[in-house]
Write a protein that holds these residues in place. Structure first.
Motif, PDB file in Angstrom:
ATOM      1  N   LEU A 196      33.285  45.659  24.489  1.00  0.00           N
ATOM      2  CA  LEU A 196      32.528  46.270  25.363  1.00  0.00           C
ATOM      3  C   LEU A 196      31.754  45.433  26.046  1.00  0.00           C
ATOM      4  CD1 LEU A 196      31.106  49.485  23.410  1.00  0.00           C
ATOM      5  CD2 LEU A 196      33.015  49.529  24.911  1.00  0.00           C
ATOM      6  N   ALA A 197      31.153  44.382  25.589  1.00  0.00           N
ATOM      7  CA  ALA A 197      30.356  43.556  26.467  1.00  0.00           C
ATOM      8  C   ALA A 197      31.213  42.588  27.525  1.00  0.00           C
ATOM      9  CB  ALA A 197      29.543  42.402  25.623  1.00  0.00           C
ATOM     10  N   THR A 198      32.185  42.204  26.990  1.00  0.00           N
ATOM     11  CA  THR A 198      33.292  41.752  27.784  1.00  0.00           C
ATOM     12  C   THR A 198      33.830  42.567  29.115  1.00  0.00           C
ATOM     13  OG1 THR A 198      33.976  40.243  26.001  1.00  0.00           O
ATOM     14  CG2 THR A 198      35.662  40.525  27.995  1.00  0.00           C
ATOM     15  N   ALA A 199      34.105  43.540  28.653  1.00  0.00           N
ATOM     16  CA  ALA A 199      34.385  44.695  29.797  1.00  0.00           C
ATOM     17  C   ALA A 199      33.244  44.673  30.753  1.00  0.00           C
ATOM     18  CB  ALA A 199      34.802  45.936  29.171  1.00  0.00           C
ATOM     19  N   ALA A 200      32.152  45.088  30.212  1.00  0.00           N
ATOM     20  CA  ALA A 200      30.981  45.103  31.166  1.00  0.00           C
ATOM     21  C   ALA A 200      30.937  44.079  32.203  1.00  0.00           C
ATOM     22  CB  ALA A 200      29.853  45.373  30.311  1.00  0.00           C
ATOM     23  N   LYS A 201      31.350  42.846  31.971  1.00  0.00           N
ATOM     24  CA  LYS A 201      31.202  41.561  33.122  1.00  0.00           C
ATOM     25  C   LYS A 201      31.936  42.101  34.115  1.00  0.00           C
ATOM     26  CE  LYS A 201      30.308  38.242  29.236  1.00  0.00           C
ATOM     27  NZ  LYS A 201      30.976  37.033  28.632  1.00  0.00           N
ATOM     28  N   PHE A 202      32.969  42.664  34.032  1.00  0.00           N
ATOM     29  CA  PHE A 202      33.834  42.960  34.999  1.00  0.00           C
ATOM     30  C   PHE A 202      33.518  44.114  36.113  1.00  0.00           C
ATOM     31  CE2 PHE A 202      36.721  40.909  31.765  1.00  0.00           C
ATOM     32  CZ  PHE A 202      36.930  39.718  32.347  1.00  0.00           C
ATOM     33  N   THR A 203      32.506  44.803  35.593  1.00  0.00           N
ATOM     34  CA  THR A 203      32.243  46.039  36.271  1.00  0.00           C
ATOM     35  C   THR A 203      31.481  45.845  37.764  1.00  0.00           C
ATOM     36  OG1 THR A 203      30.197  46.463  35.096  1.00  0.00           O
ATOM     37  CG2 THR A 203      32.342  47.439  34.124  1.00  0.00           C
ATOM     38  N   THR A 204      30.941  44.450  37.760  1.00  0.00           N
ATOM     39  CA  THR A 204      30.061  44.421  39.099  1.00  0.00           C
ATOM     40  C   THR A 204      30.960  43.549  39.856  1.00  0.00           C
ATOM     41  OG1 THR A 204      29.135  42.569  37.991  1.00  0.00           O
ATOM     42  CG2 THR A 204      27.919  44.633  37.828  1.00  0.00           C
ATOM     43  N   LEU A 205      32.220  43.090  39.340  1.00  0.00           N
ATOM     44  CA  LEU A 205      32.958  42.238  40.376  1.00  0.00           C
ATOM     45  C   LEU A 205      33.819  43.082  41.248  1.00  0.00           C
ATOM     46  CD1 LEU A 205      33.850  39.736  37.719  1.00  0.00           C
ATOM     47  CD2 LEU A 205      32.434  39.405  39.486  1.00  0.00           C
ATOM     48  N   PRO A 206      34.257  42.581  42.257  1.00  0.00           N
ATOM     49  CA  PRO A 206      35.252  43.397  43.421  1.00  0.00           C
ATOM     50  C   PRO A 206      36.345  43.798  42.833  1.00  0.00           C
ATOM     51  CG  PRO A 206      35.186  40.940  43.902  1.00  0.00           C
ATOM     52  CD  PRO A 206      34.310  41.084  42.671  1.00  0.00           C
ATOM     53  N   ALA A 207      36.255  45.111  42.626  1.00  0.00           N
ATOM     54  CA  ALA A 207      37.782  45.938  42.030  1.00  0.00           C
ATOM     55  C   ALA A 207      38.956  45.592  42.593  1.00  0.00           C
ATOM     56  CB  ALA A 207      37.151  47.446  41.957  1.00  0.00           C
ATOM     57  N   LEU A 208      38.971  45.529  43.933  1.00  0.00           N
ATOM     58  CA  LEU A 208      40.100  45.383  44.742  1.00  0.00           C
ATOM     59  C   LEU A 208      40.545  44.022  44.444  1.00  0.00           C
ATOM     60  CD1 LEU A 208      39.549  47.365  47.967  1.00  0.00           C
ATOM     61  CD2 LEU A 208      40.865  47.910  46.055  1.00  0.00           C
ATOM     62  N   ALA A 209      39.714  42.869  44.361  1.00  0.00           N
ATOM     63  CA  ALA A 209      40.075  41.556  44.399  1.00  0.00           C
ATOM     64  C   ALA A 209      40.685  41.342  42.769  1.00  0.00           C
ATOM     65  CB  ALA A 209      38.969  40.622  44.618  1.00  0.00           C
ATOM     66  N   LEU A 210      39.911  41.912  41.868  1.00  0.00           N
ATOM     67  CA  LEU A 210      40.428  41.769  40.548  1.00  0.00           C
ATOM     68  C   LEU A 210      41.765  42.374  40.274  1.00  0.00           C
ATOM     69  CD1 LEU A 210      37.105  42.825  38.390  1.00  0.00           C
ATOM     70  CD2 LEU A 210      38.494  40.671  38.237  1.00  0.00           C
ATOM     71  N   ARG A 211      41.931  43.806  40.840  1.00  0.00           N
ATOM     72  CA  ARG A 211      43.357  44.170  40.923  1.00  0.00           C
ATOM     73  C   ARG A 211      44.399  43.406  41.556  1.00  0.00           C
ATOM     74  NH1 ARG A 211      45.353  49.865  42.199  1.00  0.00           N
ATOM     75  NH2 ARG A 211      43.106  50.560  41.838  1.00  0.00           N
ATOM     76  N   ALA A 212      44.150  42.630  42.747  1.00  0.00           N
ATOM     77  CA  ALA A 212      44.895  41.656  43.297  1.00  0.00           C
ATOM     78  C   ALA A 212      45.197  40.535  42.313  1.00  0.00           C
ATOM     79  CB  ALA A 212      44.523  41.212  44.574  1.00  0.00           C
ATOM     80  N   ALA A 213      44.291  40.030  41.753  1.00  0.00           N
ATOM     81  CA  ALA A 213      44.361  38.835  40.979  1.00  0.00           C
ATOM     82  C   ALA A 213      45.371  39.247  39.700  1.00  0.00           C
ATOM     83  CB  ALA A 213      43.176  38.436  40.327  1.00  0.00           C
ATOM     84  N   LYS A 214      45.292  40.415  39.093  1.00  0.00           N
ATOM     85  CA  LYS A 214      45.921  40.941  38.011  1.00  0.00           C
ATOM     86  C   LYS A 214      47.447  40.885  38.454  1.00  0.00           C
ATOM     87  CE  LYS A 214      46.383  44.048  34.280  1.00  0.00           C
ATOM     88  NZ  LYS A 214      45.559  44.981  33.542  1.00  0.00           N
ATOM     89  N   ALA A 215      47.482  41.581  39.723  1.00  0.00           N
ATOM     90  CA  ALA A 215      48.778  41.789  40.177  1.00  0.00           C
ATOM     91  C   ALA A 215      49.716  40.570  40.461  1.00  0.00           C
ATOM     92  CB  ALA A 215      48.990  42.526  41.359  1.00  0.00           C
ATOM     93  N   ALA A 216      48.841  39.482  41.020  1.00  0.00           N
ATOM     94  CA  ALA A 216      49.409  38.070  41.230  1.00  0.00           C
ATOM     95  C   ALA A 216      49.865  37.542  40.127  1.00  0.00           C
ATOM     96  CB  ALA A 216      48.475  37.202  42.070  1.00  0.00           C
ATOM     97  N   ILE A 217      48.924  37.303  39.171  1.00  0.00           N
ATOM     98  CA  ILE A 217      49.387  36.660  37.949  1.00  0.00           C
ATOM     99  C   ILE A 217      50.374  37.237  37.037  1.00  0.00           C
ATOM    100  CG2 ILE A 217      48.669  36.047  35.566  1.00  0.00           C
ATOM    101  CD1 ILE A 217      45.782  35.720  36.768  1.00  0.00           C
ATOM    102  N   ASP A 218      50.288  38.593  36.831  1.00  0.00           N
ATOM    103  CA  ASP A 218      51.363  39.498  35.900  1.00  0.00           C
ATOM    104  C   ASP A 218      52.950  39.457  36.734  1.00  0.00           C
ATOM    105  OD1 ASP A 218      49.308  39.710  33.983  1.00  0.00           O
ATOM    106  OD2 ASP A 218      49.193  41.805  34.170  1.00  0.00           O
TER     107      ASP A 218
END
Length: 271
Positions: A196-218
């Protein structure tokens, strides 16, 4: 009674705000049958579509993550039924892998067979120090059928994956960490809270950039380098249409790194 629950935190309880927990709850061992697959598919689709959810935790409870597929159900399949039915089971694990947000698996007890394959769909795996991991399908005269033969070698390399899949042996948490199957090992009682603590770290980061980063890598890993670089360029450019890109760059220039407060929602620059 549902065997898979989705719980979304609002900041008032144990689950942090904007974090969703997909909880396996089919005692005693969370065996994954056809109904569980359908519920996992629905859960993955739910959290993927909910813009309020910024990160996801996969969890099976304090005692066990998932000890594998429902062997009794598999034993009833003949060749024709397997050819028709098994590909449908892949829909749920593929949907989990395709969640366009950071996903953390919190693994206690056993993550074997189908349970290991569900955990492999996550971006990160946090393991209890008492957990056991493995792909023991070979001991049943079959092979992994929900992505294990593909995701496991991509994660830990073909030789280590072949060792686990060919022998069907279990590995403890420490070995799982050493071979790269898990990303962190914590005391069993702290596994869920650490995820839960790990997940919480991502909640304040830019959601669309995270989405793009995951798509680019995977998606990049599924093709050659040239195709991956084209994908990266496209995704990189697309982020210049987002409000978060404007916020991030402006904040960096004016205040230095790491101080931007992102919106985390779609919206073109200047809107």
């Amino acid at each position: 009674m549902a065997s898979v629950r989705v719980e979304i935190g609002d900041g008032t309880g144990e689950i942090p705000a904007a974090v969703a927990v997909i909880r396996l709850d089919r005692p005693p061992m969370n065996a994954i049958n056809t109904e569980v697959h359908a519920e996992l598919l629905a859960a993955a689709q739910q959290v993927s579509a909910d813009d309020a959810v910024r990160a996801v935790v996969l969890y099976g409870g304090e005692k066990v993550f998932a000890a594998g597929a429902d062997v009794k159900e598999f034993a009833q399949l003949d060749y024709e039924a397997a050819l028709k039915g098994v590909p449908r089971l892949m829909l749920s694990v593929n949907a989990l892998a395709a969640i366009p947000k950071p996903v953390i698996a919190a693994v206690t007890g056993y993550a074997l067979g189908g349970g290991c394959e569900v955990a492999l769909t996550a971006d990160f795996r946090i393991s209890a120090d008492t957990a056991k991991w493995g792909q023991p399908e070979i001991l049943l005269g079959i092979i992994p059928g929900m992505g294990g033969s593909q995701r496991l070698p991509r994660l830990i390399g073909p030789a280590k994956a072949k060792d686990l899949i060919y022998t069907g042996r279990f590995v403890d948490a420490q070995e799982a960490l050493e071979i790269g199957l898990v990303d962190a090992v914590v005391p069993a009682a702290e596994t869920y809270s650490a995820a839960l603590a790990t997940a919480a770290k991502f909640t304040t980061l830019p959601a669309l950039a995270l989405r793009a980063a995951k798509a680019a890598i995977d998606q990049g890993l599924d093709g050659d380098l040239a195709t991956g670089l084209k994908l990266e360029s496209h995704l990189f450019g697309s982020l210049f249409a987002t409000r978060d890109r404007e916020i991030g760059l402006t904040s960096f220039v004016q205040n230095g790194p790491g101080k931007a407060v992102f919106t985390g929602v779609p919206g073109a620059s200047g809107e």
